[in-house]
Design a protein around this motif. Structure first.
Motif, PDB file in Angstrom:
ATOM      1  N   UNK A 122       3.630  47.484   0.466  1.00 42.21           N
ATOM      2  CA  UNK A 122       3.733  47.584   1.921  1.00 42.21           C
ATOM      3  C   UNK A 122       5.105  47.202   2.448  1.00 42.21           C
ATOM      4  N   UNK A 123       5.836  46.354   1.726  1.00 43.32           N
ATOM      5  CA  UNK A 123       7.092  45.849   2.265  1.00 43.32           C
ATOM      6  C   UNK A 123       8.299  46.152   1.372  1.00 43.32           C
ATOM      7  N   UNK A 124       8.178  45.908   0.080  1.00 43.27           N
ATOM      8  CA  UNK A 124       9.345  46.017  -0.798  1.00 43.27           C
ATOM      9  C   UNK A 124       9.515  47.431  -1.335  1.00 43.27           C
ATOM     10  N   UNK A 125       8.429  48.032  -1.845  1.00 46.01           N
ATOM     11  CA  UNK A 125       8.537  49.352  -2.472  1.00 46.01           C
ATOM     12  C   UNK A 125       9.017  50.442  -1.509  1.00 46.01           C
ATOM     13  N   UNK A 126       8.582  50.495  -0.230  1.00 52.75           N
ATOM     14  CA  UNK A 126       9.107  51.548   0.662  1.00 52.75           C
ATOM     15  C   UNK A 126      10.614  51.483   0.842  1.00 52.75           C
ATOM     16  N   UNK A 127      11.152  50.268   1.056  1.00 56.72           N
ATOM     17  CA  UNK A 127      12.605  50.141   1.211  1.00 56.72           C
ATOM     18  C   UNK A 127      13.326  50.500  -0.081  1.00 56.72           C
ATOM     19  N   UNK A 128      12.772  50.057  -1.225  1.00 61.56           N
ATOM     20  CA  UNK A 128      13.394  50.389  -2.506  1.00 61.56           C
ATOM     21  C   UNK A 128      13.336  51.884  -2.777  1.00 61.56           C
ATOM     22  N   UNK A 129      12.225  52.518  -2.448  1.00 61.93           N
ATOM     23  CA  UNK A 129      12.101  53.962  -2.666  1.00 61.93           C
ATOM     24  C   UNK A 129      13.068  54.728  -1.770  1.00 61.93           C
ATOM     25  N   UNK A 130      13.282  54.248  -0.529  1.00 64.73           N
ATOM     26  CA  UNK A 130      14.243  54.892   0.365  1.00 64.73           C
ATOM     27  C   UNK A 130      15.656  54.812  -0.201  1.00 64.73           C
ATOM     28  N   UNK A 131      16.033  53.641  -0.694  1.00 62.01           N
ATOM     29  CA  UNK A 131      17.363  53.489  -1.290  1.00 62.01           C
ATOM     30  C   UNK A 131      17.507  54.338  -2.550  1.00 62.01           C
ATOM     31  N   UNK A 132      16.462  54.375  -3.359  1.00 58.03           N
ATOM     32  CA  UNK A 132      16.534  55.152  -4.594  1.00 58.03           C
ATOM     33  C   UNK A 132      16.686  56.645  -4.301  1.00 58.03           C
ATOM     34  N   UNK A 133      15.888  57.168  -3.363  1.00 59.03           N
ATOM     35  CA  UNK A 133      15.993  58.584  -3.024  1.00 59.03           C
ATOM     36  C   UNK A 133      17.345  58.892  -2.386  1.00 59.03           C
ATOM     37  N   UNK A 134      17.873  57.952  -1.617  1.00 57.46           N
ATOM     38  CA  UNK A 134      19.190  58.141  -1.016  1.00 57.46           C
ATOM     39  C   UNK A 134      20.270  58.242  -2.084  1.00 57.46           C
ATOM     40  N   UNK A 135      20.192  57.354  -3.074  1.00 58.60           N
ATOM     41  CA  UNK A 135      21.159  57.413  -4.176  1.00 58.60           C
ATOM     42  C   UNK A 135      20.971  58.669  -5.015  1.00 58.60           C
ATOM     43  N   UNK A 136      19.726  59.070  -5.252  1.00 57.99           N
ATOM     44  CA  UNK A 136      19.458  60.234  -6.087  1.00 57.99           C
ATOM     45  C   UNK A 136      20.004  61.505  -5.446  1.00 57.99           C
ATOM     46  N   UNK A 137      19.773  61.671  -4.151  1.00 56.73           N
ATOM     47  CA  UNK A 137      20.295  62.860  -3.459  1.00 56.73           C
ATOM     48  C   UNK A 137      21.816  62.843  -3.440  1.00 56.73           C
ATOM     49  N   UNK A 138      22.382  61.659  -3.245  1.00 58.44           N
ATOM     50  CA  UNK A 138      23.845  61.560  -3.235  1.00 58.44           C
ATOM     51  C   UNK A 138      24.432  61.895  -4.596  1.00 58.44           C
ATOM     52  N   UNK A 139      23.808  61.450  -5.664  1.00 57.69           N
ATOM     53  CA  UNK A 139      24.297  61.756  -7.009  1.00 57.69           C
ATOM     54  C   UNK A 139      24.129  63.231  -7.338  1.00 57.69           C
ATOM     55  N   UNK A 140      23.081  63.846  -6.833  1.00 59.93           N
ATOM     56  CA  UNK A 140      22.904  65.288  -7.055  1.00 59.93           C
ATOM     57  C   UNK A 140      24.022  66.091  -6.400  1.00 59.93           C
ATOM     58  N   UNK A 141      24.452  65.654  -5.217  1.00 60.56           N
ATOM     59  CA  UNK A 141      25.455  66.411  -4.471  1.00 60.56           C
ATOM     60  C   UNK A 141      26.872  66.121  -4.921  1.00 60.56           C
ATOM     61  N   UNK A 142      27.038  65.161  -5.812  1.00 53.16           N
ATOM     62  CA  UNK A 142      28.395  64.805  -6.219  1.00 53.16           C
ATOM     63  C   UNK A 142      29.059  65.905  -7.024  1.00 53.16           C
ATOM     64  N   UNK A 143      28.355  66.529  -7.919  1.00 52.66           N
ATOM     65  CA  UNK A 143      28.905  67.599  -8.768  1.00 52.66           C
ATOM     66  C   UNK A 143      27.964  68.785  -8.717  1.00 52.66           C
ATOM     67  N   UNK A 144      28.124  69.672  -7.737  1.00 51.21           N
ATOM     68  CA  UNK A 144      27.186  70.787  -7.602  1.00 51.21           C
ATOM     69  C   UNK A 144      27.269  71.790  -8.731  1.00 51.21           C
ATOM     70  N   UNK A 145      28.352  71.794  -9.520  1.00 47.23           N
ATOM     71  CA  UNK A 145      28.421  72.740 -10.631  1.00 47.23           C
ATOM     72  C   UNK A 145      27.326  72.489 -11.655  1.00 47.23           C
ATOM     73  N   UNK A 146      26.811  71.250 -11.697  1.00 46.03           N
ATOM     74  CA  UNK A 146      25.713  70.935 -12.604  1.00 46.03           C
ATOM     75  C   UNK A 146      24.347  71.085 -11.934  1.00 46.03           C
ATOM     76  N   UNK A 147      24.361  71.283 -10.611  1.00 39.74           N
ATOM     77  CA  UNK A 147      23.120  71.252  -9.857  1.00 39.74           C
ATOM     78  C   UNK A 147      22.593  72.643  -9.527  1.00 39.74           C
ATOM     79  N   UNK A 148      23.442  73.672  -9.657  1.00 36.53           N
ATOM     80  CA  UNK A 148      23.039  75.022  -9.251  1.00 36.53           C
ATOM     81  C   UNK A 148      21.847  75.469 -10.087  1.00 36.53           C
TER      82      UNK A 148
END
Length: 664
Positions: A122-148
């Protein structure tokens, strides 16, 4: 009481050591399973160790609620398995302490873990999941040549949409390339087709270098470029090799958290309930607006069409014509125009309804996702308590410690839970099942199992006694059991062959009389079968007398007699009269037609088997009497001797005296 307190501390120490160890093992396995899904998107992006450490930290925090149930299952199973294997659990029960008393300190630990799991979700996992998804999307967009991706348009590069038919992960080459480039003006668009190509980042990480081979370049021409007298709308050129430089910031930039904050997994329970009500209110207003708009439009259209139809009908009645006749009298051009107009109106209405359906469907799905996540916070926490009772009970029953068999059982239970939970969640997301039914499916299946295993373990019942289940399975399906009588190496007292021969001949007479009175080939009355009590006492007496004789003859030294004993069938004495011994079970079975029909046919099958068994017994009795006459003279008792009741009574008294002596 002091001993029980020491036992509680002992149980807690044994459990917590395994709990900590298994928690890290389960957490590691879940993290590796999660990381395996995104390994291709994270490796080779040039991401710093600091960013990767943050990603792993938040990923570990978000997976803690999933690791706790499996940890409780495995640690409780190993704990009680070790106690049972080392006979410590037997010593605890021998001291007068029940299994539930021994488990009470661990039950407190399991309840506290359940509360911690809910708090974490209820308190810790939602914030952690938000940060994790934020980092994951950011890492995906860093090198789009590998993401296409393959087979779909990718819009991660500003100003361009790229379609790749096939991608070679080893060489980095792209095949079947289609690029749609957008500029500030819609009149100046570019379409690039290429047989193959390669996309790479420049050294300064500010651009992407796109190398293309064997393709065509199509570009719209603006009127200003041709002085306003252009007659060609676009230009087309063919190239063998072309290099494009695309603007792109390849440095690591954190994605805005507001873009993914609407995900229900990133919210606490109070926020989920609040947003769920807001979504329901918003989409209800949208639905009412669609309904009001459609009602105004279609109602007025129906009114006008109704008036037009009345006018046309009156005209048709005057002219004694129907609408088809009027349509057929139109010219071909007007017919085609009317059909096209009707099709256009229908297509317009269908497109509008499809668009409205898409909006409302997305809204319903979003509401269901919020409801699922709200229920999941309770069910996942409750699964900790359920898994503890399953693991502790199975450990006390199986009594196998270590990481061998307990791990196999834990993985099997967790797979069953995961399949049920995943299936219910997906069906609830699609709307095929109700949200409560889909999300509570796994809990509703495993909770009774936890109660059943706990009850069996507390009463020392043999849950995994395969012989008992095999016997029950044979009885349900009516499978025959075979008799196994072996020669005894040590015989204390030889059988009384004359008495046994007398009994066998008397059994044949009883069978003959029984077959004459009971027509086993006739179908029984269903009312008597299911709604009237009563057993076949005659056949029970015959079988009891036969079993006593077989038991006495099993002391024989003659191998042929032992062989004949194995030919006697094992007779079911009640299956041919009614399905169950309990009256209420027979009544319930008779009222349920499919079930009653099954047991009625099963009973008819046993009647035919009984008739066959009685014939086999009669034949074997004759062979046994003849063999006794050969092996143990004087001659066995004949049928004439049976007519003398005094002789029979003497034999019976002799047998009873012999059996009484054996009991003593």
């Amino acid at each position: 009481m002091r001993g029980i307190k020491k036992l509680d501390s002992f149980m807690v120490r044994q459990f917590m050591l395994l709990f900590v160890a298994t928690f890290f093992i389960c957490q590691f396995v879940l993290m590796m399973q999660f990381l395996w899904r995104y390994v291709e998107e994270l490796i080779g992006k040039g991401i710093s160790m600091e960013i990767m450490a943050q990603f792993f930290w938040y990923m570990g925090l978000s997976l803690v609620p999933q690791a706790l149930p499996l940890t409780l299952l495995l640690s409780s199973l190993i704990t009680f398995g070790n106690l049972g294997e080392s006979s410590e659990l037997t010593a605890i029960k021998a001291a007068g302490i029940s299994l539930m008393q021994a488990m009470r300190s661990l039950i407190v630990v399991a309840v506290l873990t359940t509360v911690c799991s809910f708090y974490f979700q209820n308190y810790i996992a939602p914030a952690a999941n938000l940060k994790m998804m934020q980092l994951l999307i950011s890492m995906k967009q860093k090198s789009p040549e590998m993401e296409i991706p393959e087979g779909i348009f990718y819009g991660g590069i500003p100003g361009s949409n790229i379609y790749v038919q096939k991608k070679d992960m080893e060489t980095g080459k792209l095949y079947g390339i289609m690029i749609y480039r957008r500029t500030a003006s819609w009149e100046d668009q570019q379409i690039i087709l290429a047989d193959s190509g390669m996309l790479q980042s420049t050294a300064d990480k500010q651009h992407l270098r796109l190398s293309l081979w064997s393709g065509e370049w199509l570009e719209n021409m603006q009127s200003q470029q041709l002085g306003g007298t252009a007659t060609v709308p676009y230009q087309r050129q063919t190239f063998v090799t072309k290099v494009l430089l695309l603007d792109y910031d390849g440095d690591f930039n954190m994605t805005d958290a507001a873009l993914i904050s609407g995900d229900a997994r990133n919210k606490g329970l109070s926020q989920i309930l609040h947003d769920r009500d807001s979504l329901s209110q918003a989409y209800d207003s949208i639905g009412r607006e669609f309904y009001t708009s459609a009602q105004k439009r279609y109602f007025s259209a129906r009114t006008l069409s109704h008036r037009d139809s009345l006018t046309a009908q009156k005209r048709a009645q005057k002219a004694e014509m129907n609408p088809d006749t009027l349509f057929n009298r139109l010219s071909e051009e007007r017919k085609q125009r009317a059909v096209n107009l009707a099709q256009s109106q229908v297509q317009t209405h269908l497109s509008e309804l499809s668009f409205n359906q898409m909006i409302t469907k997305d809204g319903d799905r979003e509401i269901r996702l919020h409801e699922l996540e709200a229920i999941n916070k309770f069910t996942l926490a409750l699964s900790c308590l359920i898994f503890f009772f399953i693991g502790a009970s199975l450990g006390a029953i199986i009594r196998k410690g270590g990481l061998g068999f307990p791990v196999i059982v834990s993985v099997f239970v967790f797979i069953v839970f995961f399949i049920l939970d995943y299936t219910g969640t997906q069906m609830a997301k699609s709307g095929a099942w109700g949200v409560w039914f889909g999300k509570l499916l796994a809990t509703a299946v495993l909770a009774p199992l936890a109660v059943f295993f706990t009850y069996k373990a507390n009463n020392d019942s043999a849950v995994f006694n395969m012989d008992a289940y095999r016997t029950l399975f044979r009885r349900m399906l009516g499978l025959r059991l075979h008799r196994h009588v072996n020669s005894k190496e040590v015989i204390i007292e030889d059988p009384i062959y004359s008495v046994d021969s007398c009994y066998l001949l008397q059994i044949n007479e009883d069978i003959k009389q029984y077959s004459a009175e009971h027509k086993l080939l006739h179908l029984p009355n269903p009312v008597k079968v299911f709604f009237r009590p009563g057993d076949d006492q005659t056949i029970e007496q015959i079988v009891e007398k036969l079993e006593d004789t077989i038991d006495d003859l099993s002391n024989s030294k003659d191998r042929q007699i032992i062989s004949l004993l194995n030919q006697y069938p094992i007779v079911a004495t009640r299956a041919h009269t009614r399905p169950f011994r309990q009256k209420w079970l027979n009544i319930v079975t008779g009222l349920i037609l499919p079930l009653g029909l099954f047991f009625y046919l099963r009973m008819c099958r046993f009647r035919l088997r009984l008739r066959k068994d009685l014939g086999k017994i009669t034949e074997t009795n004759r062979e046994m009497v003849n063999r006794i006459a050969e092996y143990a003279p004087p001659a066995p008792v004949t049928l004439a001797d049976l007519e003398h009741m005094t002789f029979i009574e003497e034999l019976i008294r002799e047998v009873e005296a012999k059996r009484q002596k054996q009991r003593i």
